[in-house]
Each structure stands twice: as structure tokens, then as C-alpha cells.
Design an enzyme around this catalytic site. Sequence first.
Site, PDB file in Angstrom:
ATOM      1  N   ASP A 181     -56.530  25.877  38.483  1.00 49.58           N
ATOM      2  CA  ASP A 181     -55.597  25.346  37.494  1.00 49.58           C
ATOM      3  C   ASP A 181     -56.343  24.937  36.237  1.00 49.58           C
ATOM      4  O   ASP A 181     -57.575  24.881  36.203  1.00 49.58           O
ATOM      5  CB  ASP A 181     -54.705  24.232  38.056  1.00 49.58           C
ATOM      6  CG  ASP A 181     -55.441  22.942  38.346  1.00 49.58           C
ATOM      7  OD1 ASP A 181     -56.614  22.822  37.964  1.00 49.58           O
ATOM      8  OD2 ASP A 181     -54.831  22.047  38.950  1.00 49.58           O
ATOM      9  N   ILE A 182     -55.557  24.693  35.192  1.00 53.19           N
ATOM     10  CA  ILE A 182     -56.117  24.368  33.880  1.00 53.19           C
ATOM     11  C   ILE A 182     -56.455  22.883  33.843  1.00 53.19           C
ATOM     12  O   ILE A 182     -55.618  22.037  34.163  1.00 53.19           O
ATOM     13  CB  ILE A 182     -55.121  24.724  32.762  1.00 53.19           C
ATOM     14  CG1 ILE A 182     -54.779  26.213  32.820  1.00 53.19           C
ATOM     15  CG2 ILE A 182     -55.687  24.349  31.390  1.00 53.19           C
ATOM     16  CD1 ILE A 182     -53.665  26.623  31.882  1.00 53.19           C
ATOM     17  N   GLU A 224     -49.294  24.813  35.869  1.00 51.96           N
ATOM     18  CA  GLU A 224     -50.522  25.390  35.312  1.00 51.96           C
ATOM     19  C   GLU A 224     -51.466  25.889  36.400  1.00 51.96           C
ATOM     20  O   GLU A 224     -52.644  26.098  36.167  1.00 51.96           O
ATOM     21  CB  GLU A 224     -51.245  24.348  34.436  1.00 51.96           C
ATOM     22  CG  GLU A 224     -51.920  23.223  35.187  1.00 51.96           C
ATOM     23  CD  GLU A 224     -51.016  22.068  35.524  1.00 51.96           C
ATOM     24  OE1 GLU A 224     -51.535  20.964  35.749  1.00 51.96           O
ATOM     25  OE2 GLU A 224     -49.780  22.260  35.580  1.00 51.96           O
TER      26      GLU A 224
END
Length: 303
Positions: A181-182, A224
Site C-alpha cells: 500500500d501507499i 490504496e
Amino acid sequence: MSELDEKTRVTTIVQKPAGETGEDEKPRNNDCIVVIYTKEPTLLGKRFVLDFTPVRLGRGAENHIVLEGDSVSRRHAHLEQRGPVWWAVDDGSTNGTYVNDEQISREFGLANGDRIKVGPTIFKYLSGADVEAQYHEEIYRMTIIDGLTQAHVKRYLLEALEKEIIRARRHARELSFIMFDIDHFKKINDHHGHLAGDFVLKELARIVQGRIRRDEVFARYGGEEFSIILPETGLEGARALAEGLREKIESSRFVFQGDSIPVTISIGVALLTDTDKTSLDLIRAADAKLYEAKRGGRNKVVG
């Protein structure tokens, strides 16, 4: 699994009867726009037939298609027909109108399949003699492809992973799974706006899709967070791919409306083992490694 816990304003779309507008209501063909991405799941797949012109989009109640959201102007944009061509026209909106991911300066002549983005909502323009068939094809596509990132959706990923686990065990082949994920995605939304957040998600997905093989399934797991299924790939190979993705994302320039946005990702990698009874066991293993990467300072690979 996501750090993005903030609530998103619901986007509500209402189509007003053409007769209430007093505008040009001459009968048109079956050209339409279809909602292919929205923050409100119940709107996904909603179709608006372009049977009068102009068709106005914005936050104000006077619009034919009303879109609520901080990034939508009161009178944001409209669609108008000139001869056989429908045009997307920005009405001086604050955050701009986009066609095929490019902000239009004023207007843009639409072709079949073009994507129109107003705030967080993405429409697809469909035209031609086979619009009805195109519409049903688009509805099917929405069940497997995320409208924003063009990655596969979570449901498709889970089904594909079940099949790959069966195949891996039948032929005694390795199978790896990546989750990432970001980092600090909420800060990106808070500091640069949700349109910038959408841009980062879309651009990141484009980068990843350019670096994986055709038999590797890439999906948006949620928010995300993304996943990749790596058939016939051992842990060492999966780590190498993950590290390459991490480096590529960190070194890439994410520039939205002149703002440079630093982006990094944290990655967890897991290998299918005999103790994994279901696909969820493999997902949990990768997710545990992802959170280990986040706890260890982010922007790293753990597997």
C-alpha cells in the site's frame, strides 16, 4: 488493512427530466454516458442517455446530473451536441474537467469510449449503432476491472488466487503473493486533495502494470492497497520483483497540477506453504509482512 479511515462525502447523481430545463430537447440517438467509477457504489453502472442538449453536470440542483463533492463546482461542465459529435465543455470549474486523464483547457470533442472525469466521478461515453451491447459489455467489465486504476477488482483477485492455488498444488509449483500500500496516503489526500490522491493511485497502477508479466494478476485490493499473484514464482523472485517496484515508485515523479507528490510503498511478500488451507491464509501471511514493513519504518519490502 488501509490507513485511510476518513469518511468520503457521498456522490449523489440525479437526472432531471429534460422538460424541466427549457433547453433544446430535440430527440437524439442512443449515445450515453455510464458511471464507471464513483465513491458511491450504488451509482456504479448508472446510465444517462444523451437525448437532449446541453446536458449539464455540477453540484448545483439546477444541473441535469448533480454531483456532490468538494472538488465539484456548482456549474462544473456540460455536454453539448454539435452535428454528429458530442463535446465535453468545462464551465470554468475550480478543479477542472478531465477527458482520458488529461485536463481539457475548455472543450473536447468526444469519441466512443472516452472517459470523462468530474470530481471523483468517471463517466464513459458510448456511441454508435451497438450502444446497448457496449453498455452491457461495460457493466461486465466493471465486475473485473477497477474504473479508476484499471487494475483488477478484489473479487476477481480472490477467484484467480483460488484457481492458482489449485494449479500450484496439482503441479507442485511455487506460488507467491504480494500485498502493498501507499505510505501515508491520507496525508496525500489532506495536503494535495482527493483529485491528487486519485491521480497517484492511477499513475502508480500504470507503473506496476508496465513491470509485471501477463500471467501475473494485479488488483486493487481496497483503498490504496494493491495485490499481485505471482504464479510459478518462488520467494526470492517475488522479493526481487517487490524491491524493483518499491525502487521504481520511489524514483518516479508524481506531478499533479504542478505539485510534485513524493510517493513510496510498503510491501509484504508471502509464499504458498502446505499450512495455507485457503487463499485467505496466503493473503493474511502477506498482509502480516506488509504491516511488519510499515512498523519497520515504511518504504521497504518484508517477506
